[in-house]
Design a protein around this motif. Structure first.
Motif, short mmCIF file in Angstrom:
data_model
loop_
_atom_site.label_atom_id
_atom_site.label_comp_id
_atom_site.label_asym_id
_atom_site.label_seq_id
_atom_site.Cartn_x
_atom_site.Cartn_y
_atom_site.Cartn_z
N TYR A 34 0.84 -1.19 0.00
CA TYR A 34 0.00 0.00 0.00
C TYR A 34 0.88 1.25 0.00
O TYR A 34 1.97 1.26 0.57
N GLU A 44 -0.92 -7.20 -4.74
CA GLU A 44 -0.82 -8.29 -3.78
C GLU A 44 -0.29 -9.52 -4.49
O GLU A 44 -0.54 -9.74 -5.68
N ASN A 89 -3.63 -9.20 -7.69
CA ASN A 89 -4.35 -7.96 -7.98
C ASN A 89 -3.36 -6.83 -8.10
O ASN A 89 -2.29 -6.86 -7.49
N GLN A 113 -4.50 -9.35 8.35
CA GLN A 113 -3.30 -8.81 7.73
C GLN A 113 -2.46 -8.12 8.79
O GLN A 113 -2.96 -7.35 9.60
N TYR A 128 -16.06 -8.26 4.59
CA TYR A 128 -15.48 -8.05 5.91
C TYR A 128 -15.19 -6.56 6.11
O TYR A 128 -14.82 -5.87 5.18
N PHE A 176 -13.21 -3.76 8.86
CA PHE A 176 -12.15 -3.69 9.86
C PHE A 176 -11.98 -2.26 10.36
O PHE A 176 -12.28 -1.30 9.66
N TYR A 222 -8.61 -0.33 11.80
CA TYR A 222 -7.18 -0.38 12.06
C TYR A 222 -6.77 0.87 12.79
O TYR A 222 -7.32 1.95 12.59
N GLN A 240 -3.42 3.33 13.72
CA GLN A 240 -2.05 3.67 13.35
C GLN A 240 -1.56 4.76 14.30
O GLN A 240 -1.81 5.95 14.06
N GLN A 294 3.47 1.29 13.65
CA GLN A 294 2.82 0.57 12.56
C GLN A 294 1.35 0.28 12.82
O GLN A 294 0.87 0.30 13.95
N MET A 295 0.66 0.01 11.76
CA MET A 295 -0.77 -0.22 11.74
C MET A 295 -1.10 -1.55 12.41
O MET A 295 -0.45 -2.56 12.15
N LEU A 349 -4.48 -4.14 13.75
CA LEU A 349 -5.91 -4.41 13.66
C LEU A 349 -6.56 -4.23 15.02
O LEU A 349 -6.08 -4.75 16.02
N ARG A 384 -12.62 -6.63 13.83
CA ARG A 384 -13.16 -6.96 12.51
C ARG A 384 -14.57 -7.51 12.64
O ARG A 384 -14.95 -8.04 13.69
N PHE A 440 -8.43 3.89 10.94
CA PHE A 440 -8.90 3.66 9.58
C PHE A 440 -9.96 2.57 9.55
O PHE A 440 -9.77 1.50 10.13
N MET A 478 -13.09 -5.35 2.94
CA MET A 478 -12.47 -6.41 2.15
C MET A 478 -13.55 -7.28 1.53
O MET A 478 -14.52 -7.64 2.19
N THR A 530 -8.79 -12.51 -2.56
CA THR A 530 -8.03 -11.28 -2.47
C THR A 530 -7.96 -10.82 -1.03
O THR A 530 -8.92 -10.98 -0.28
N ASP A 531 -6.81 -10.29 -0.65
CA ASP A 531 -6.65 -9.69 0.66
C ASP A 531 -6.68 -8.16 0.57
O ASP A 531 -6.35 -7.48 1.52
N LYS A 532 -7.05 -7.66 -0.58
CA LYS A 532 -7.02 -6.22 -0.80
C LYS A 532 -7.95 -5.50 0.15
O LYS A 532 -9.13 -5.83 0.26
N LEU A 533 -7.42 -4.52 0.85
CA LEU A 533 -8.19 -3.68 1.75
C LEU A 533 -8.47 -2.34 1.08
O LEU A 533 -7.57 -1.75 0.47
N PHE A 549 -9.45 1.33 2.13
CA PHE A 549 -9.44 2.12 3.35
C PHE A 549 -10.24 3.41 3.21
O PHE A 549 -10.34 4.00 2.12
#
Lengths: 117, 117
Positions: A35, A48, A56, A106, B33, B35, B37, B39, B44-45, B47, B50, B91, B95, B102-105, B107
């Motif tokens: 990201y 990813e 993707n 994640q 899903y 979430f 998050y 930060q 670091q970010m 979780l 969820r 954030f 998903m 895919t694990d693409k989030l 935001f």
């Protein structure tokens, strides 16, 4: 267990140069996502990877590329750097056991802060 | 395309008080899903919590709970007994279901929360 590591943590480059960022996922994690985080655009998905295959890709120009190695480590490369590429680049890994398996949390790395002058 | 909206750029709360962060999203998917998050500054970010869309029960994690309203496409985060360590950027993220591999989030733009003593 060690977390997601990213190297280098800070990087300063000039316009036109290229840069390679590295991400080592948590041991056993096979899915890695990248990201870009900027004040103006927020958090945007780059790409990813799972088992060395790009699954993707986000809406970024072809100057942004990546790859994943057999040990799940991932690199991303930005060629012909522009001022607008200055950002925090975050890598995240997850334990994706198989296709279509339940949601995997994640885990994010600390990021690489890239400054383009 | 999915979108996530956080309409509160900044919020503040006094220590030990309760605060609610808002998030709305748009999707045509039935299962997905959501979430939250966190930060922290220069960290670091991580979780926070969820929620699976197919679960009617709102998720809770200690002092953190969500109010998930699927029909309204709303997903707010409630932090009870706020602590100084809760100071961070929060954030909201979306998903797609795992069967899409895919694990693409995706935001939202984030809410900066300041907890005052």
């Amino acid at each position: 267990k060690a977390g997601v590591t990213q190297t280098p943590r800070y990087l300063i480059k000039t316009r036109g140069q290229q840069v390679t960022l590295s991400c080592s996922p948590i041991s056993g994690h096979r899915s890695v996502s990248w990201y870009q985080q900027t004040p103006g655009q927020g958090l945007q998905f780059l790409f990813e990877y799972f088992s060395e295959t790009q699954r993707n890709k986000g809406n970024f120009p072809g100057r942004f590329s990546g790859r994943q190695f057999s040990n799940s480590r991932s690199e991303m490369n930005v060629s012909t750097l522009e001022l607008g590429d200055s950002a925090l680049y975050l890598c995240a890994s997850s334990l994706r056991l198989a296709e279509g398996v339940t949601i995997n949390e994640q885990f994010f790395g600390p990021g690489t802060r890239l400054t383009v002058l | 395309a999915q979108t996530v909206t956080q309409s509160q750029p900044e919020m503040s709360v006094q220590e030990a008080e309760t605060v609610t962060l808002s998030c709305t999203y748009d999707t045509s998917e039935n299962n997905y899903y959501l979430f939250w998050y966190k930060q922290p500054p220069s960290r670091q970010m991580i979780l926070v919590i969820r929620q699976e869309a197919y679960k009617q029960q709102n998720a809770t994690e200690n002092r953190f709970s969500v109010n998930f309203q699927k029909a309204a496409k709303s997903f707010s985060l409630k932090i009870s007994d706020s602590q100084l360590g809760d100071t961070a950027m929060y954030f909201c993220a979306f998903m797609k279901p795992p069967l899409l591999n895919t694990d693409k989030l995706i935001f939202g733009t984030g809410t900066r929360l300041q907890v005052f003593p």
